[in-house]
Design an enzyme around this catalytic site. Sequence first.
Site, PDB file in Angstrom:
ATOM      1  CE  LYS A 174      -3.265  -0.956  -0.705  1.00 26.55           C
ATOM      2  NZ  LYS A 174      -3.734  -1.745  -2.060  1.00 26.55           N
ATOM      3  CG  HIS A 178       4.293  -6.137  -1.353  1.00 28.75           C
ATOM      4  ND1 HIS A 178       4.367  -4.818  -1.738  1.00 28.75           N
ATOM      5  CD2 HIS A 178       3.117  -6.397  -1.881  1.00 28.75           C
ATOM      6  CE1 HIS A 178       3.515  -4.289  -2.253  1.00 28.75           C
ATOM      7  NE2 HIS A 178       2.612  -5.414  -2.368  1.00 28.75           N
ATOM      8  CB  SER A 196      -3.276   2.543   2.298  1.00 31.54           C
ATOM      9  OG  SER A 196      -3.728   2.024   1.063  1.00 31.54           O
TER      10      SER A 196
HETATM   11  N1  LIG Z   1      -1.558   7.809  -9.246  1.00 32.09           N
HETATM   12  C1  LIG Z   1      -1.884   7.658  -7.840  1.00 32.09           C
HETATM   13  N2  LIG Z   1      -2.055   8.680  -7.000  1.00 32.09           N
HETATM   14  C2  LIG Z   1      -2.014   8.702  -5.641  1.00 32.09           C
HETATM   15  N3  LIG Z   1      -2.270   7.437  -5.190  1.00 32.09           N
HETATM   16  C3  LIG Z   1      -2.216   6.364  -5.773  1.00 32.09           C
HETATM   17  C4  LIG Z   1      -1.907   6.390  -7.190  1.00 32.09           C
HETATM   18  N4  LIG Z   1      -1.608   5.144  -7.717  1.00 32.09           N
HETATM   19  C5  LIG Z   1      -2.032   4.371  -6.503  1.00 32.09           C
HETATM   20  N5  LIG Z   1      -2.156   5.244  -5.392  1.00 32.09           N
HETATM   21  C6  LIG Z   1      -2.377   4.712  -3.902  1.00 32.09           C
HETATM   22  O1  LIG Z   1      -1.684   3.761  -3.446  1.00 32.09           O
HETATM   23  C7  LIG Z   1      -2.346   2.673  -2.699  1.00 32.09           C
HETATM   24  C8  LIG Z   1      -2.080   1.501  -3.261  1.00 32.09           C
HETATM   25  O2  LIG Z   1      -0.768   1.256  -3.240  1.00 32.09           O
HETATM   26  P1  LIG Z   1      -0.107   0.009  -3.737  1.00 32.09           P
HETATM   27  O3  LIG Z   1      -0.539   0.064  -5.301  1.00 32.09           O
HETATM   28  O4  LIG Z   1       1.139  -0.284  -3.221  1.00 32.09           O
HETATM   29  O5  LIG Z   1      -0.866  -1.353  -3.347  1.00 32.09           O
HETATM   30  S1  LIG Z   1      -0.379  -2.678  -3.238  1.00 32.09           S
HETATM   31  O6  LIG Z   1       0.122  -3.007  -2.025  1.00 32.09           O
HETATM   32  O7  LIG Z   1       0.221  -2.834  -4.414  1.00 32.09           O
HETATM   33  O8  LIG Z   1      -1.884  -3.586  -3.159  1.00 32.09           O
HETATM   34  C9  LIG Z   1      -3.900   3.429  -2.619  1.00 32.09           C
HETATM   35  O9  LIG Z   1      -3.735   4.271  -1.391  1.00 32.09           O
HETATM   36  P2  LIG Z   1      -5.134   4.821  -0.757  1.00 32.09           P
HETATM   37  O10 LIG Z   1      -6.078   5.303  -1.724  1.00 32.09           O
HETATM   38  O11 LIG Z   1      -4.638   5.577   0.312  1.00 32.09           O
HETATM   39  O12 LIG Z   1      -5.765   3.467  -0.031  1.00 32.09           O
HETATM   40  C10 LIG Z   1      -3.865   4.064  -3.939  1.00 32.09           C
HETATM   41  O13 LIG Z   1      -4.902   4.848  -4.012  1.00 32.09           O
END
Ligand SMILES: Nc1ncnc2c1ncn2[C@@H]1O[C@H](COP(=O)(O)OS(=O)(=O)O)[C@@H](OP(=O)(O)O)[C@H]1O
Length: 312
Positions: free
Chosen positions: A56, A126, A156
């Site tokens: 996340k 991860h 998150s």
């Molecule tokens: N472009 C962009 N802009 C802003 N935020 C973004 C973006 N892409 C991914 N996210 C946010 O990153 C969170 C997901 O993290 P991961 O992609 O690492 O998730 S995972 O671990 O691979 O499942 C998750 O955070 P939260 O919305 O706070 O839950 C996503 O919304």
Amino acid sequence: MTDHEFPDVASMKPCIRPDMFDFEGVFLTRFFTDNWENVKNFQARPDDILIATYPKAGYSAIKNPRTTWVSYILDLLYFGNDENQTSQPIVQRVPFLESCFQEFSTISGTEMADNLPTSPRLIKTHLPVQLVPKSFWEQNSRVVYVARNAKDNAVSYFHFDRMNMVQPEPGDWDSYLDKFMQGQNVFGSWFDHVSGWWQKKRSYPNMLYMFFEDLSEDTGREVNRLCSFLGLSTSVQEKEKITKGVQFDAMKQNTLINHVTIPFLDCKISPFMRKGKVGDWKSHFTVAQNERFDEVYKQKMKNSGVTFRTEI
Ligand SMILES: Nc1ncnc2c1ncn2[C@@H]1O[C@H](COP(=O)(O)OS(=O)(=O)O)[C@@H](OP(=O)(O)O)[C@H]1O
């Protein structure tokens, strides 16, 4: 069903929600240990790019393409003009190394990485630094680590565990936060993860350590940093296009990225692309929870040397 299709989520629910157990000192589920011999012996290549994060933190990959943000930026930088590539879901373009969802897929993360036709290979993990297959270090592969402040990361991860049927039940927010502070999450302690990778950076120059907060503050600047680190001479126009295409709203609309088609992610409970904000923790933490968290944080991070911003 083909390799890349999933059964209907309703039919899967009874067999999921796995237990978490201590695996070499780190909490994991069987989905990340069942293929361990192949993970441990994975053969990295010198031109591989390993994208590593605590869950996340914004990187996003097998049927479960995550660590999405930076994966997508790298994918566009290298393969943005290759229609063959960009028409595939990102989970297949950026394999999730340690994943092995046998109920849902006949192909593991290591097999998917071995079969990748592209060069360089973009591979997501991860894993905490001490569990990364040693061939990455031997081959001097490039590594991009993405970290996110603990408070937003906890919020998150909580919502993700609510909607992800292949993660253990999160329980309520207050008890989840306690578990997070004690490091009782899949992939272990946030504190150990971000500190361990930060420590590694000191002895391993071929790593870029990035922050979610920096990406959020100025995505274009961070795309430039990535290009410098990778030695890419991407044109200004191309970089601007990529920067625009990886903004939260654009990615949320993109069904190849937003994971709405992954059946074990129940987007009705919480969307995968949820809010994407820095400081969202403020709408979840009570004053008492925040004070408790700050105390634990101070203690656990006192020797780590890495600093985070919880707002921008
Ligand atoms: N472009 C962009 N802009 C802003 N935020 C973004 C973006 N892409 C991914 N996210 C946010 O990153 C969170 C997901 O993290 P991961 O992609 O690492 O998730 S995972 O671990 O691979 O499942 C998750 O955070 P939260 O919305 O706070 O839950 C996503 O919304």
